[in-house]
Design a protein around this motif. Structure first.
Motif, PDB file in Angstrom:
ATOM      1  N   ASP A 220      -5.431  15.362   1.821  1.00 35.61           N
ATOM      2  CA  ASP A 220      -3.972  15.234   1.770  1.00 35.61           C
ATOM      3  C   ASP A 220      -3.478  14.136   2.710  1.00 35.61           C
ATOM      4  OD1 ASP A 220      -4.148  17.304   0.007  1.00 35.61           O
ATOM      5  OD2 ASP A 220      -3.014  18.762   1.180  1.00 35.61           O
ATOM      6  N   ALA A 221      -4.086  14.071   3.898  1.00 39.64           N
ATOM      7  CA  ALA A 221      -3.682  13.046   4.881  1.00 39.64           C
ATOM      8  C   ALA A 221      -4.015  11.647   4.363  1.00 39.64           C
ATOM      9  CB  ALA A 221      -4.390  13.302   6.215  1.00 39.64           C
ATOM     10  N   CYS A 222      -5.174  11.495   3.735  1.00 39.13           N
ATOM     11  CA  CYS A 222      -5.572  10.187   3.157  1.00 39.13           C
ATOM     12  C   CYS A 222      -4.553   9.727   2.107  1.00 39.13           C
ATOM     13  CB  CYS A 222      -6.943  10.287   2.502  1.00 39.13           C
ATOM     14  SG  CYS A 222      -8.330  10.326   3.647  1.00 39.13           S
ATOM     15  N   ILE A 223      -4.138  10.660   1.263  1.00 44.49           N
ATOM     16  CA  ILE A 223      -3.187  10.312   0.199  1.00 44.49           C
ATOM     17  C   ILE A 223      -1.851   9.882   0.795  1.00 44.49           C
ATOM     18  CG2 ILE A 223      -1.832  11.257  -1.730  1.00 44.49           C
ATOM     19  CD1 ILE A 223      -4.349  12.964  -2.393  1.00 44.49           C
ATOM     20  N   ASP A 224      -1.363  10.645   1.766  1.00 41.20           N
ATOM     21  CA  ASP A 224      -0.092  10.279   2.416  1.00 41.20           C
ATOM     22  C   ASP A 224      -0.190   8.897   3.049  1.00 41.20           C
ATOM     23  OD1 ASP A 224       1.019  12.658   1.658  1.00 41.20           O
ATOM     24  OD2 ASP A 224       0.691  13.673   3.563  1.00 41.20           O
ATOM     25  N   ASP A 225      -1.291   8.655   3.762  1.00 40.43           N
ATOM     26  CA  ASP A 225      -1.486   7.350   4.415  1.00 40.43           C
ATOM     27  C   ASP A 225      -1.545   6.220   3.394  1.00 40.43           C
ATOM     28  OD1 ASP A 225      -1.547   8.365   6.986  1.00 40.43           O
ATOM     29  OD2 ASP A 225      -3.736   8.525   7.067  1.00 40.43           O
ATOM     30  N   PHE A 226      -2.295   6.456   2.319  1.00 40.86           N
ATOM     31  CA  PHE A 226      -2.473   5.412   1.302  1.00 40.86           C
ATOM     32  C   PHE A 226      -1.136   5.048   0.663  1.00 40.86           C
ATOM     33  CE2 PHE A 226      -3.416   3.695  -2.887  1.00 40.86           C
ATOM     34  CZ  PHE A 226      -4.422   2.783  -2.609  1.00 40.86           C
ATOM     35  N   LEU A 227      -0.368   6.075   0.286  1.00 42.49           N
ATOM     36  CA  LEU A 227       0.907   5.826  -0.402  1.00 42.49           C
ATOM     37  C   LEU A 227       1.940   5.173   0.521  1.00 42.49           C
ATOM     38  CD1 LEU A 227       1.287   9.050  -2.590  1.00 42.49           C
ATOM     39  CD2 LEU A 227       0.628   6.759  -3.340  1.00 42.49           C
ATOM     40  N   LYS A 228       1.844   5.466   1.805  1.00 41.30           N
ATOM     41  CA  LYS A 228       2.810   4.888   2.762  1.00 41.30           C
ATOM     42  C   LYS A 228       2.324   3.563   3.338  1.00 41.30           C
ATOM     43  CE  LYS A 228       4.797   9.314   4.128  1.00 41.30           C
ATOM     44  NZ  LYS A 228       4.460  10.512   4.907  1.00 41.30           N
ATOM     45  N   GLY A 229       1.079   3.194   3.005  1.00 46.79           N
ATOM     46  CA  GLY A 229       0.540   1.933   3.522  1.00 46.79           C
ATOM     47  C   GLY A 229       0.141   2.006   4.993  1.00 46.79           C
ATOM     48  N   ASN A 230      -0.130   3.228   5.506  1.00 44.49           N
ATOM     49  CA  ASN A 230      -0.584   3.378   6.908  1.00 44.49           C
ATOM     50  C   ASN A 230      -2.093   3.151   6.981  1.00 44.49           C
ATOM     51  OD1 ASN A 230       2.001   4.154   7.490  1.00 44.49           O
ATOM     52  ND2 ASN A 230       1.574   6.348   7.423  1.00 44.49           N
ATOM     53  N   VAL A 231      -2.501   1.888   6.946  1.00 46.61           N
ATOM     54  CA  VAL A 231      -3.923   1.564   6.782  1.00 46.61           C
ATOM     55  C   VAL A 231      -4.771   2.059   7.958  1.00 46.61           C
ATOM     56  CG1 VAL A 231      -5.580  -0.311   6.479  1.00 46.61           C
ATOM     57  CG2 VAL A 231      -3.410  -0.376   5.275  1.00 46.61           C
ATOM     58  N   LYS A 232      -4.275   1.878   9.186  1.00 43.83           N
ATOM     59  CA  LYS A 232      -5.052   2.270  10.369  1.00 43.83           C
ATOM     60  C   LYS A 232      -5.357   3.769  10.343  1.00 43.83           C
ATOM     61  CE  LYS A 232      -6.932   0.163  13.701  1.00 43.83           C
ATOM     62  NZ  LYS A 232      -7.970  -0.734  13.197  1.00 43.83           N
ATOM     63  N   SER A 233      -4.305   4.554  10.107  1.00 43.76           N
ATOM     64  CA  SER A 233      -4.454   6.008  10.053  1.00 43.76           C
ATOM     65  C   SER A 233      -5.342   6.418   8.873  1.00 43.76           C
ATOM     66  CB  SER A 233      -3.067   6.644   9.934  1.00 43.76           C
ATOM     67  OG  SER A 233      -3.166   8.021   9.735  1.00 43.76           O
ATOM     68  N   LEU A 234      -5.196   5.693   7.756  1.00 45.68           N
ATOM     69  CA  LEU A 234      -5.989   5.981   6.557  1.00 45.68           C
ATOM     70  C   LEU A 234      -7.487   5.932   6.861  1.00 45.68           C
ATOM     71  CD1 LEU A 234      -6.368   6.329   3.431  1.00 45.68           C
ATOM     72  CD2 LEU A 234      -6.287   3.847   3.274  1.00 45.68           C
ATOM     73  N   PHE A 235      -7.911   4.889   7.561  1.00 47.87           N
ATOM     74  CA  PHE A 235      -9.352   4.750   7.802  1.00 47.87           C
ATOM     75  C   PHE A 235      -9.894   5.834   8.733  1.00 47.87           C
ATOM     76  CE2 PHE A 235      -8.800   0.705   5.721  1.00 47.87           C
ATOM     77  CZ  PHE A 235      -9.971   0.646   4.963  1.00 47.87           C
ATOM     78  N   GLY A 236      -9.057   6.287   9.657  1.00 51.78           N
ATOM     79  CA  GLY A 236      -9.470   7.418  10.502  1.00 51.78           C
ATOM     80  C   GLY A 236      -9.681   8.669   9.671  1.00 51.78           C
ATOM     81  N   ASN A 237      -8.758   8.907   8.754  1.00 47.80           N
ATOM     82  CA  ASN A 237      -8.865  10.101   7.908  1.00 47.80           C
ATOM     83  C   ASN A 237      -9.990   9.985   6.876  1.00 47.80           C
ATOM     84  OD1 ASN A 237      -6.841  11.953   8.862  1.00 47.80           O
ATOM     85  ND2 ASN A 237      -5.302  10.484   8.185  1.00 47.80           N
TER      86      ASN A 237
END
Length: 308
Positions: A220-237
């Motif tokens: 769920d966190a990956c999807i939220d990050d991806f859709l919002k363009g939060n790339v840094k947080s995305l890679f952590g998740n």
């Protein structure tokens, strides 16, 4: 005769989780596609496809559902006249080969079909998904209906829960260093045995707890990050998700890739996750530096899906 094109799909996030109501995000993948065609003399793959369509026709004939009505007479006649599904989508690779076929049959033969041009309300999307689930069960034993839905609409689809799905937009691609890519395992995977393994694992309380507390949370966190363009947080998740999958979904990862998977987590050159049900086919990769990932995976065939 040549029908409209239906594209492959990639489930970026949500494999297995969507069976248990996690979020999911699927995007069309236009590098591979299929269309219904007709030929007078069928050989090889076309002949096999034609025979497969006849089996599919027999299956649709037995469907007892108020959800959809097909013009089965027209379908049967077209099969007799040499119709087949001409597809470049590799089978057993987790990118929706049967989904594209199902979408094309619905498009051509459903008598009261929901069209892409309509205002696609949530109810219509849920109904479409239910119809496609029924149809695609012919191929996999149990289907979420998501692959054909994605192929039919050719839009990114966000699954919030079983009863809440929506067409969505994803951030436009950038010419950055990062990428989502496909890694070719060069072996075919079969969906049904993998789903059966998963269902057996679900009988274990510890596995269910992990799925709910870790797998679904990171997905769920990956999807939220991806859709919002939060790339840094995305890679952590994604890294956390990759670790959880390696620890708990080993049977779904081809043996030859356990060490490759581990290497990505240790070096941070790339992170791997399942693409579809696993067991072979493609593996999905995420990297902040595609050139570095290419060097690290130089012995493997890679294909870019999306750039950051």
């Amino acid at each position: 005769m040549k029908g409209p094109l239906f594209y492959a799909k990639i489930l970026l996030f949500g494999e297995y989780g969507i069976i248990k109501d996690s979020k999911g995000l699927a995007i069309p993948f236009n590098s591979y596609k299929g269309a219904l065609k007709t030929a007078q003399h069928l050989t090889g793959e076309a002949k096999k496809s034609n025979e497969n369509l006849l089996n599919f026709y027999e299956y649709l004939k037995t469907l007892d559902s108020d959800l959809v009505i097909f013009d089965l007479e027209a379908f049967k006649n077209d099969i007799a006249n040499g119709m087949y599904f001409d597809s470049s989508i590799p089978q057993g690779y987790g990118i929706g080969s049967s989904g594209a076929l199902v979408a094309s049959i619905y498009d051509k033969y459903a008598t009261d079909k929901i069209t892409v041009l309509e205002n696609l309300t949530r109810d219509k999307l849920i109904k479409l998904k239910a119809v496609f689930s029924l149809m695609e069960s012919f191929f996999h034993g149990k289907s979420s209906g998501l692959d054909p839905l994605n192929s039919y609409l050719s839009l990114p689809i966000l699954i919030n829960s079983k009863e809440n799905i929506e067409a969505t937009g994803i951030p436009s691609q950038k010419e950055g260093k990062g990428a989502v890519f496909l890694l070719d395992s060069e072996q075919v995977g079969e969906t049904e045995p993998m789903v059966n393994i998963f269902m057996n694992k679900m009988k274990n309380e510890g596995f269910r707890k992990m799925l709910h507390e870790e797998f679904v949370t990171y997905t769920d966190a990956c999807i939220d990050d991806f859709l919002k363009g939060n790339v840094k947080s995305l890679f952590g998740n994604v890294k956390n998700l990759s670790k959880v999958v390696l620890a708990n979904f080993k049977p779904m990862i081809p043996n030859a890739f356990h060490k490759v998977w581990e290497k990505g987590i240790q070096t941070n050159d790339y992170y791997l996750k399942l693409c579809g049900s696993g067991g072979g086919g493609y593996i999905l990769g995420f990297t902040e530096d595609y050139e570095k990932a290419q060097k690290s995976l130089e012995n493997y065939k890679l294909e870019i899906v999306y750039r950051f």
